[in-house]
Design a protein around this motif. Sequence first.
Motif, PDB file in Angstrom:
ATOM      1  N   LEU A  32       0.861  -1.189   0.000  1.00  0.00           N
ATOM      2  CA  LEU A  32       0.000   0.000   0.000  1.00  0.00           C
ATOM      3  C   LEU A  32       0.895   1.235   0.000  1.00  0.00           C
ATOM      4  CD1 LEU A  32      -2.630  -1.075   2.711  1.00  0.00           C
ATOM      5  CD2 LEU A  32      -2.818  -1.275   0.232  1.00  0.00           C
ATOM      6  N   THR A  33       0.803   2.024  -1.060  1.00  0.00           N
ATOM      7  CA  THR A  33       1.649   3.217  -1.167  1.00  0.00           C
ATOM      8  C   THR A  33       0.794   4.478  -1.207  1.00  0.00           C
ATOM      9  OG1 THR A  33       1.683   3.058  -3.587  1.00  0.00           O
ATOM     10  CG2 THR A  33       3.458   1.959  -2.384  1.00  0.00           C
ATOM     11  N   GLY A  34       1.420   5.585  -0.885  1.00  0.00           N
ATOM     12  CA  GLY A  34       0.734   6.870  -0.872  1.00  0.00           C
ATOM     13  C   GLY A  34       1.350   7.762   0.180  1.00  0.00           C
ATOM     14  N   VAL A 122      -2.068 -11.623   9.991  1.00  0.00           N
ATOM     15  CA  VAL A 122      -1.849 -10.411   9.191  1.00  0.00           C
ATOM     16  C   VAL A 122      -0.697  -9.629   9.802  1.00  0.00           C
ATOM     17  CG1 VAL A 122      -2.864  -8.295   8.292  1.00  0.00           C
ATOM     18  CG2 VAL A 122      -4.284 -10.333   8.548  1.00  0.00           C
ATOM     19  N   ILE A 123       0.333  -9.391   8.999  1.00  0.00           N
ATOM     20  CA  ILE A 123       1.497  -8.621   9.442  1.00  0.00           C
ATOM     21  C   ILE A 123       1.501  -7.286   8.715  1.00  0.00           C
ATOM     22  CG2 ILE A 123       4.006  -8.544   9.585  1.00  0.00           C
ATOM     23  CD1 ILE A 123       2.443 -11.893   9.029  1.00  0.00           C
ATOM     24  N   ILE A 124       1.357  -6.199   9.470  1.00  0.00           N
ATOM     25  CA  ILE A 124       1.354  -4.848   8.911  1.00  0.00           C
ATOM     26  C   ILE A 124       2.704  -4.216   9.209  1.00  0.00           C
ATOM     27  CG2 ILE A 124       0.250  -2.580   8.965  1.00  0.00           C
ATOM     28  CD1 ILE A 124      -2.298  -3.994   9.958  1.00  0.00           C
ATOM     29  N   LEU A 125       3.460  -3.931   8.161  1.00  0.00           N
ATOM     30  CA  LEU A 125       4.781  -3.322   8.306  1.00  0.00           C
ATOM     31  C   LEU A 125       4.690  -1.853   7.923  1.00  0.00           C
ATOM     32  CD1 LEU A 125       5.479  -6.479   7.056  1.00  0.00           C
ATOM     33  CD2 LEU A 125       7.696  -5.649   7.815  1.00  0.00           C
ATOM     34  N   GLU A 126       4.761  -0.980   8.924  1.00  0.00           N
ATOM     35  CA  GLU A 126       4.702   0.462   8.677  1.00  0.00           C
ATOM     36  C   GLU A 126       6.063   0.996   8.220  1.00  0.00           C
ATOM     37  OE1 GLU A 126       2.147   2.802  11.509  1.00  0.00           O
ATOM     38  OE2 GLU A 126       2.771   1.193  12.850  1.00  0.00           O
ATOM     39  N   ASP A 127       6.041   2.075   7.461  1.00  0.00           N
ATOM     40  CA  ASP A 127       7.277   2.776   7.075  1.00  0.00           C
ATOM     41  C   ASP A 127       8.327   1.832   6.513  1.00  0.00           C
ATOM     42  OD1 ASP A 127       6.359   5.359   8.000  1.00  0.00           O
ATOM     43  OD2 ASP A 127       6.675   4.621  10.033  1.00  0.00           O
ATOM     44  N   CYS A 128       7.925   1.035   5.537  1.00  0.00           N
ATOM     45  CA  CYS A 128       8.871   0.072   4.957  1.00  0.00           C
ATOM     46  C   CYS A 128      10.038   0.744   4.249  1.00  0.00           C
ATOM     47  CB  CYS A 128       8.133  -0.858   3.989  1.00  0.00           C
ATOM     48  SG  CYS A 128       7.114  -2.085   4.826  1.00  0.00           S
ATOM     49  N   GLN A 129       9.896   2.017   3.939  1.00  0.00           N
ATOM     50  CA  GLN A 129      11.015   2.737   3.324  1.00  0.00           C
ATOM     51  C   GLN A 129      12.187   2.867   4.285  1.00  0.00           C
ATOM     52  OE1 GLN A 129       8.221   4.100   4.323  1.00  0.00           O
ATOM     53  NE2 GLN A 129       8.629   5.990   5.437  1.00  0.00           N
ATOM     54  N   ASP A 130      11.946   2.623   5.580  1.00  0.00           N
ATOM     55  CA  ASP A 130      12.993   2.744   6.590  1.00  0.00           C
ATOM     56  C   ASP A 130      13.544   1.395   7.037  1.00  0.00           C
ATOM     57  OD1 ASP A 130      12.942   5.580   6.739  1.00  0.00           O
ATOM     58  OD2 ASP A 130      11.120   5.486   7.927  1.00  0.00           O
ATOM     59  N   ALA A 156       4.252   2.104   2.529  1.00  0.00           N
ATOM     60  CA  ALA A 156       5.379   2.955   2.141  1.00  0.00           C
ATOM     61  C   ALA A 156       4.861   4.120   1.306  1.00  0.00           C
ATOM     62  CB  ALA A 156       6.416   2.151   1.352  1.00  0.00           C
ATOM     63  N   PRO A 157       5.610   5.240   1.252  1.00  0.00           N
ATOM     64  CA  PRO A 157       5.162   6.370   0.426  1.00  0.00           C
ATOM     65  C   PRO A 157       5.182   6.055  -1.061  1.00  0.00           C
ATOM     66  CG  PRO A 157       6.822   7.050   2.035  1.00  0.00           C
ATOM     67  CD  PRO A 157       6.809   5.570   2.040  1.00  0.00           C
ATOM     68  N   GLU A 158       6.249   5.410  -1.531  1.00  0.00           N
ATOM     69  CA  GLU A 158       6.409   5.130  -2.953  1.00  0.00           C
ATOM     70  C   GLU A 158       7.041   3.757  -3.136  1.00  0.00           C
ATOM     71  OE1 GLU A 158       5.278   6.887  -5.321  1.00  0.00           O
ATOM     72  OE2 GLU A 158       4.864   8.802  -4.340  1.00  0.00           O
ATOM     73  N   PRO A 159       6.726   3.059  -4.231  1.00  0.00           N
ATOM     74  CA  PRO A 159       7.357   1.758  -4.479  1.00  0.00           C
ATOM     75  C   PRO A 159       8.873   1.843  -4.594  1.00  0.00           C
ATOM     76  CG  PRO A 159       5.438   2.059  -5.892  1.00  0.00           C
ATOM     77  CD  PRO A 159       5.704   3.373  -5.236  1.00  0.00           C
ATOM     78  N   TYR A 160       9.394   2.948  -5.171  1.00  0.00           N
ATOM     79  CA  TYR A 160      10.832   3.032  -5.386  1.00  0.00           C
ATOM     80  C   TYR A 160      11.616   3.215  -4.088  1.00  0.00           C
ATOM     81  CZ  TYR A 160       9.986   8.117  -5.208  1.00  0.00           C
ATOM     82  OH  TYR A 160       9.601   9.380  -4.830  1.00  0.00           O
ATOM     83  N   SER A 161      10.921   3.439  -2.964  1.00  0.00           N
ATOM     84  CA  SER A 161      11.615   3.556  -1.682  1.00  0.00           C
ATOM     85  C   SER A 161      11.952   2.196  -1.083  1.00  0.00           C
ATOM     86  CB  SER A 161      10.768   4.365  -0.693  1.00  0.00           C
ATOM     87  OG  SER A 161       9.522   3.731  -0.438  1.00  0.00           O
ATOM     88  N   LEU A 162      11.521   1.113  -1.740  1.00  0.00           N
ATOM     89  CA  LEU A 162      11.821  -0.245  -1.300  1.00  0.00           C
ATOM     90  C   LEU A 162      12.715  -0.935  -2.326  1.00  0.00           C
ATOM     91  CD1 LEU A 162       9.053   0.475   0.183  1.00  0.00           C
ATOM     92  CD2 LEU A 162       8.649  -1.973   0.238  1.00  0.00           C
ATOM     93  N   MET A 163      13.306  -2.038  -1.920  1.00  0.00           N
ATOM     94  CA  MET A 163      14.093  -2.837  -2.860  1.00  0.00           C
ATOM     95  C   MET A 163      13.179  -3.323  -3.990  1.00  0.00           C
ATOM     96  SD  MET A 163      16.407  -5.173  -0.258  1.00  0.00           S
ATOM     97  CE  MET A 163      16.697  -6.355  -1.575  1.00  0.00           C
ATOM     98  N   PRO A 164      13.610  -3.227  -5.238  1.00  0.00           N
ATOM     99  CA  PRO A 164      12.778  -3.685  -6.362  1.00  0.00           C
ATOM    100  C   PRO A 164      12.356  -5.142  -6.234  1.00  0.00           C
ATOM    101  CG  PRO A 164      14.638  -2.408  -7.160  1.00  0.00           C
ATOM    102  CD  PRO A 164      14.875  -2.620  -5.702  1.00  0.00           C
ATOM    103  N   CYS A 175      -2.834   4.291  -2.810  1.00  0.00           N
ATOM    104  CA  CYS A 175      -3.848   5.007  -2.036  1.00  0.00           C
ATOM    105  C   CYS A 175      -3.815   6.483  -2.421  1.00  0.00           C
ATOM    106  CB  CYS A 175      -3.598   4.842  -0.542  1.00  0.00           C
ATOM    107  SG  CYS A 175      -3.753   3.139   0.050  1.00  0.00           S
ATOM    108  N   ARG A 176      -4.967   7.046  -2.646  1.00  0.00           N
ATOM    109  CA  ARG A 176      -5.062   8.432  -3.108  1.00  0.00           C
ATOM    110  C   ARG A 176      -5.195   9.403  -1.938  1.00  0.00           C
ATOM    111  NH1 ARG A 176      -9.063   8.331  -8.406  1.00  0.00           N
ATOM    112  NH2 ARG A 176      -7.829   6.860  -9.653  1.00  0.00           N
ATOM    113  N   PRO A 177      -4.855  10.679  -2.172  1.00  0.00           N
ATOM    114  CA  PRO A 177      -5.093  11.695  -1.136  1.00  0.00           C
ATOM    115  C   PRO A 177      -6.568  11.758  -0.764  1.00  0.00           C
ATOM    116  CG  PRO A 177      -3.668  12.561  -2.853  1.00  0.00           C
ATOM    117  CD  PRO A 177      -4.179  11.244  -3.360  1.00  0.00           C
ATOM    118  N   LEU A 178      -6.838  12.106   0.476  1.00  0.00           N
ATOM    119  CA  LEU A 178      -8.212  12.192   0.944  1.00  0.00           C
ATOM    120  C   LEU A 178      -8.915  13.401   0.325  1.00  0.00           C
ATOM    121  CD1 LEU A 178      -7.618  11.454   4.732  1.00  0.00           C
ATOM    122  CD2 LEU A 178      -8.354   9.838   2.973  1.00  0.00           C
ATOM    123  N   ASP A 179     -10.233  13.326   0.256  1.00  0.00           N
ATOM    124  CA  ASP A 179     -11.019  14.439  -0.254  1.00  0.00           C
ATOM    125  C   ASP A 179     -10.921  15.621   0.722  1.00  0.00           C
ATOM    126  OD1 ASP A 179     -13.594  16.105  -0.489  1.00  0.00           O
ATOM    127  OD2 ASP A 179     -13.695  14.838  -2.271  1.00  0.00           O
TER     128      ASP A 179
END
Length: 358
Positions: A32-34, A122-130, A156-164, A175-179
Amino acid sequence: MWMQKGFTGQPQAQRMLLRMTREGRLPHAVLLTGMPGIGKKALALECAKAVNCLSFRKEDSRIAGGALTMACGQCLACTKIARGVHPDVLVIAKDGTSIKLEQIRSLKERCRVHPYEGQRRVIILEDCQDLTEEASNALLKILEEPPASNLFLLLAPEPYSLMPTIVSRCCPIRCRPLDPQDVAAMLQDELSLDPTRAARLARLSFGSLERARTWAREGLLERMEAVMDRLERLLRCSMIEFFQDVAQWAKETENLEQDLECIKFAVREVLRNTLRSSAKAAGAAGDSNDRTPWRQLPVDSLLLVLEVIETAAQHQRAHVAKQLLLEAVCLKIKDVVYGQGGKGHRYPFPRGRKNLSL
């Protein structure tokens, strides 16, 4: 929590996850990115409820108003997940500034046993970019040979912040910005803000509830006005006064990155109002928040100012000298507003500890 029944902040992502869950096609790993503050973790928790709900039926997925709910929200599993005490829903957060190898090793041990009471762990990993490099490699090995009955939700914020290689083993969902109207309503409900202030904060947040809350609680609207007033004085003063005032600004500010962000969001607000006004009939009045001289600038110039601020933020994170950075930023903006406005390097940024490619 701001949502009262189900999660409605990400309807498209929610529908996709719900459909895969009901059709038995939910993969072992979802990415989930955004941007921060748009409900990625809340969406992940709703997904955890959906795969472990004890009483949810497919026909229950539609509720009044066409909104979706992924689980009943009332059974024992749903209430445990909402309270954060379900033994089969694990949330892995940063330990300090990163997710470390020891955390992933401990997670691997947990995944070897069957879920205690749920259908899937269910394993939720927050801030995977870190994730550290070692932790990323350890996580990759788990995802390459995923243990049965385990669902990994990476945030994560973006896919490219993780290992390919990690991204390639996940089902990506953006995930899109909220209204803005939803953000404004949440701010009014949570912080008792007046509608006008809440609406402006929602626009400045660009869909991030977390950012809107921060701006509201820390009084950053007032800070933005003060920073912009100071910047406009610098743009109009003589060069002798310019360097004296910049030196004073550098001495007084406690958070230069926040000052740069205030300029960025003020200019983005002007850009938004400029684009909105250009769509109206000729001679339409601009927004009351537009400022002189900014509202006289063409769109290209406003975009160039934003580029200057983004580049300055990169240099600031590279620990350059504060006063030299401010001088370069203000001179570049002065050149855009009152000078030639070109993309040349008449006022180069000072170099920091990192060799930045500009």
